[in-house]
Motif scaffolding. Structure first.
Motif, mmCIF file in Angstrom:
data_model
loop_
_atom_site.group_PDB
_atom_site.id
_atom_site.type_symbol
_atom_site.label_atom_id
_atom_site.label_comp_id
_atom_site.label_asym_id
_atom_site.label_seq_id
_atom_site.Cartn_x
_atom_site.Cartn_y
_atom_site.Cartn_z
ATOM 1 N N ASP A 121 0.815 -1.176 -0.077
ATOM 2 C CA ASP A 121 0.062 -0.085 0.139
ATOM 3 C C ASP A 121 0.917 1.503 -0.189
ATOM 4 O OD1 ASP A 121 -2.572 1.445 0.105
ATOM 5 O OD2 ASP A 121 -1.907 1.883 2.270
ATOM 6 N N THR A 122 1.911 1.361 0.783
ATOM 7 C CA THR A 122 2.832 2.598 0.982
ATOM 8 C C THR A 122 3.659 2.632 -0.499
ATOM 9 O OG1 THR A 122 3.128 2.203 3.433
ATOM 10 C CG2 THR A 122 4.676 3.449 1.925
ATOM 11 N N PHE A 123 3.945 1.783 -1.159
ATOM 12 C CA PHE A 123 4.815 1.720 -2.485
ATOM 13 C C PHE A 123 3.807 2.504 -3.370
ATOM 14 C CE2 PHE A 123 6.177 -0.105 -6.487
ATOM 15 C CZ PHE A 123 7.026 0.711 -6.624
ATOM 16 N N PHE A 124 2.669 1.756 -3.262
ATOM 17 C CA PHE A 124 1.742 2.009 -4.770
ATOM 18 C C PHE A 124 1.261 3.422 -4.293
ATOM 19 C CE2 PHE A 124 1.051 -2.361 -5.966
ATOM 20 C CZ PHE A 124 1.627 -2.395 -6.742
ATOM 21 N N ARG A 125 1.414 4.158 -3.073
ATOM 22 C CA ARG A 125 0.961 5.527 -3.168
ATOM 23 C C ARG A 125 2.168 6.539 -3.463
ATOM 24 N NH1 ARG A 125 -3.990 6.137 -0.795
ATOM 25 N NH2 ARG A 125 -4.875 4.209 0.041
ATOM 26 N N GLU B 214 -5.974 -12.426 -3.105
ATOM 27 C CA GLU B 214 -6.944 -11.519 -4.183
ATOM 28 C C GLU B 214 -7.850 -10.572 -3.119
ATOM 29 O OE1 GLU B 214 -8.780 -13.954 -6.889
ATOM 30 O OE2 GLU B 214 -7.181 -13.956 -8.297
ATOM 31 N N ALA B 215 -8.462 -11.396 -2.157
ATOM 32 C CA ALA B 215 -9.395 -10.855 -1.039
ATOM 33 C C ALA B 215 -8.570 -9.691 -0.287
ATOM 34 C CB ALA B 215 -10.067 -11.934 -0.265
ATOM 35 N N LEU B 216 -7.140 -10.042 -0.247
ATOM 36 C CA LEU B 216 -6.419 -8.903 0.467
ATOM 37 C C LEU B 216 -5.867 -7.791 -0.177
ATOM 38 C CD1 LEU B 216 -3.976 -11.395 2.610
ATOM 39 C CD2 LEU B 216 -5.845 -9.702 3.553
ATOM 40 N N CYS B 217 -5.355 -8.001 -1.529
ATOM 41 C CA CYS B 217 -4.884 -6.940 -2.313
ATOM 42 C C CYS B 217 -6.026 -6.195 -3.077
ATOM 43 C CB CYS B 217 -3.882 -7.757 -3.181
ATOM 44 S SG CYS B 217 -2.629 -8.405 -2.579
ATOM 45 N N GLY B 218 -7.259 -6.769 -3.053
ATOM 46 C CA GLY B 218 -8.247 -6.239 -3.957
ATOM 47 C C GLY B 218 -8.566 -4.935 -3.516
ATOM 48 N N PRO B 219 -8.968 -4.783 -2.212
ATOM 49 C CA PRO B 219 -9.231 -3.508 -1.767
ATOM 50 C C PRO B 219 -8.431 -2.490 -1.903
ATOM 51 C CG PRO B 219 -9.991 -5.292 -0.072
ATOM 52 C CD PRO B 219 -9.210 -6.010 -1.188
ATOM 53 N N VAL B 220 -6.925 -2.937 -1.487
ATOM 54 C CA VAL B 220 -5.853 -1.864 -1.503
ATOM 55 C C VAL B 220 -5.771 -1.275 -2.996
ATOM 56 C CG1 VAL B 220 -3.533 -1.710 -1.624
ATOM 57 C CG2 VAL B 220 -4.445 -2.993 0.003
ATOM 58 N N LEU B 221 -5.876 -2.174 -4.022
ATOM 59 C CA LEU B 221 -5.907 -1.542 -5.354
ATOM 60 C C LEU B 221 -7.058 -0.735 -5.735
ATOM 61 C CD1 LEU B 221 -4.356 -4.653 -7.314
ATOM 62 C CD2 LEU B 221 -3.223 -2.423 -6.293
ATOM 63 N N VAL B 222 -8.300 -1.085 -5.314
ATOM 64 C CA VAL B 222 -9.652 -0.373 -5.355
ATOM 65 C C VAL B 222 -9.137 0.954 -4.813
ATOM 66 C CG1 VAL B 222 -11.713 -0.157 -4.621
ATOM 67 C CG2 VAL B 222 -11.277 -2.157 -5.713
ATOM 68 N N ARG B 223 -8.935 1.029 -3.635
ATOM 69 C CA ARG B 223 -8.759 2.627 -2.997
ATOM 70 C C ARG B 223 -7.891 3.305 -4.032
ATOM 71 N NH1 ARG B 223 -9.537 2.942 3.058
ATOM 72 N NH2 ARG B 223 -11.230 1.820 3.617
ATOM 73 N N ILE B 224 -6.633 2.681 -4.146
ATOM 74 C CA ILE B 224 -5.481 3.679 -4.920
ATOM 75 C C ILE B 224 -5.968 4.144 -6.500
ATOM 76 C CG2 ILE B 224 -3.333 3.708 -5.793
ATOM 77 C CD1 ILE B 224 -2.559 1.773 -3.536
ATOM 78 N N LEU B 225 -6.627 3.129 -6.994
ATOM 79 C CA LEU B 225 -6.975 3.338 -8.513
ATOM 80 C C LEU B 225 -8.257 3.782 -8.833
ATOM 81 C CD1 LEU B 225 -5.400 -0.086 -10.002
ATOM 82 C CD2 LEU B 225 -4.568 2.097 -10.351
ATOM 83 N N LEU C 216 0.885 1.862 -15.214
ATOM 84 C CA LEU C 216 1.367 1.465 -16.166
ATOM 85 C C LEU C 216 1.070 0.183 -16.216
ATOM 86 C CD1 LEU C 216 3.199 1.442 -18.655
ATOM 87 C CD2 LEU C 216 5.243 1.037 -17.108
ATOM 88 N N GLY C 217 1.009 -0.676 -15.266
ATOM 89 C CA GLY C 217 0.779 -2.234 -15.264
ATOM 90 C C GLY C 217 -0.443 -2.524 -15.533
ATOM 91 N N VAL C 218 -1.538 -1.675 -15.067
ATOM 92 C CA VAL C 218 -2.917 -1.894 -15.463
ATOM 93 C C VAL C 218 -3.613 -1.401 -16.595
ATOM 94 C CG1 VAL C 218 -3.394 -2.528 -12.884
ATOM 95 C CG2 VAL C 218 -3.784 -0.049 -13.949
ATOM 96 N N GLY C 219 -2.867 -0.344 -17.138
ATOM 97 C CA GLY C 219 -3.320 0.467 -18.317
ATOM 98 C C GLY C 219 -2.509 0.430 -19.702
ATOM 99 N N LEU C 220 -2.009 -0.851 -20.001
ATOM 100 C CA LEU C 220 -1.462 -1.149 -21.118
ATOM 101 C C LEU C 220 -2.456 -1.354 -22.289
ATOM 102 C CD1 LEU C 220 1.411 -3.649 -19.983
ATOM 103 C CD2 LEU C 220 1.745 -1.196 -20.888
ATOM 104 N N GLY D 227 5.692 4.323 -7.337
ATOM 105 C CA GLY D 227 4.919 3.109 -7.274
ATOM 106 C C GLY D 227 3.625 3.450 -8.158
ATOM 107 N N GLY D 228 2.965 4.492 -7.864
ATOM 108 C CA GLY D 228 1.734 4.902 -8.617
ATOM 109 C C GLY D 228 1.816 4.903 -10.004
#
Length: 206
Positions: A106-110, A169-180, A120-124, A114-115
């Protein structure tokens, strides 16, 4: 009579310094770090082998010899950056390991770097040569976290029937939703809350 000395002519500049002669692990580390900087600054289109070589201070031919293609180099750089930003802890407790790891993710992607790499990884675009590598890349990211869950199952902390990838997936999904998607502000308590909510019902005695 003018006693002042005339200005001395400026000596000609010497040749520009050439690429450094890095080898092995030192060259790889320099190139992958440079690739990350170029990706953030120039985006995917500007991340060429030549640009990365200049940033790293190495010969462009060295990149082709080691990685072969620009796509393989970028994929390796993204993997290396992710591994360094969110290492796998081993505290002896699956809960604590997951909390620490999720907090690091969470810290890195913020961060700006990281952001940018996350987007880049999800928007190719589908026609980009890297698009076909996106699924294996994210599978590898999830597998790293799933390794912590498997370790918890092996130690008897989690039920034998626990599905590591679904739990991950259940753990990481909410983190990515909050950021993206929701752009929610950082919540230091979120990793522990997520881990406790997801692990509830997966204990070895349940």
């Amino acid at each position: 009579m003018n006693d002042s000395n005339p200005s001395e002519p400026t000596p000609p500049a010497g040749p520009a310094p050439g690429p450094l002669r890095r080898r092995g692990a030192a060259m790889r580390a320099a190139v992958l770090d440079a690739a990350g900087r170029v990706l953030v600054a120039e985006g995917l289109a500007g991340t060429t082998m030549a640009a990365v070589a200049r940033e790293a201070g190495v010969h462009e031919t060295s990149l082709y010899r080691r990685w072969g293609t620009r796509e393989k180099l970028i994929q390796d750089a993204l993997r290396e950056i992710g591994d360094e930003a969110a290492p796998l802890p081993d505290t002896g407790s699956v809960r604590d390991d997951l909390v620490l790891h999720l907090a690091a993710v969470d810290t890195f992607f913020r961060t700006p770097r990281g952001g940018a790499l996350l987007r880049l990884g999800v928007g190719l675009p589908a026609d980009d040569a890297l698009a076909g590598r996106r699924t294996p890349y994210w599978e590898a990211r999830l597998e790293r976290t799933a390794a912590l869950v498997r370790r918890g199952v092996e130690r008897g902390e989690l039920a034998p029937g626990t599905d590591p990838l679904i739990l991950t997936e259940a753990l990481c999904g909410p983190v990515l939703v909050r950021i993206l998607l929701s752009a929610a502000p950082p919540d230091p308590a979120l990793p522990a809350r997520l881990v406790d909510a997801v692990l509830d019902g997966h204990g070895a005695d349940d």
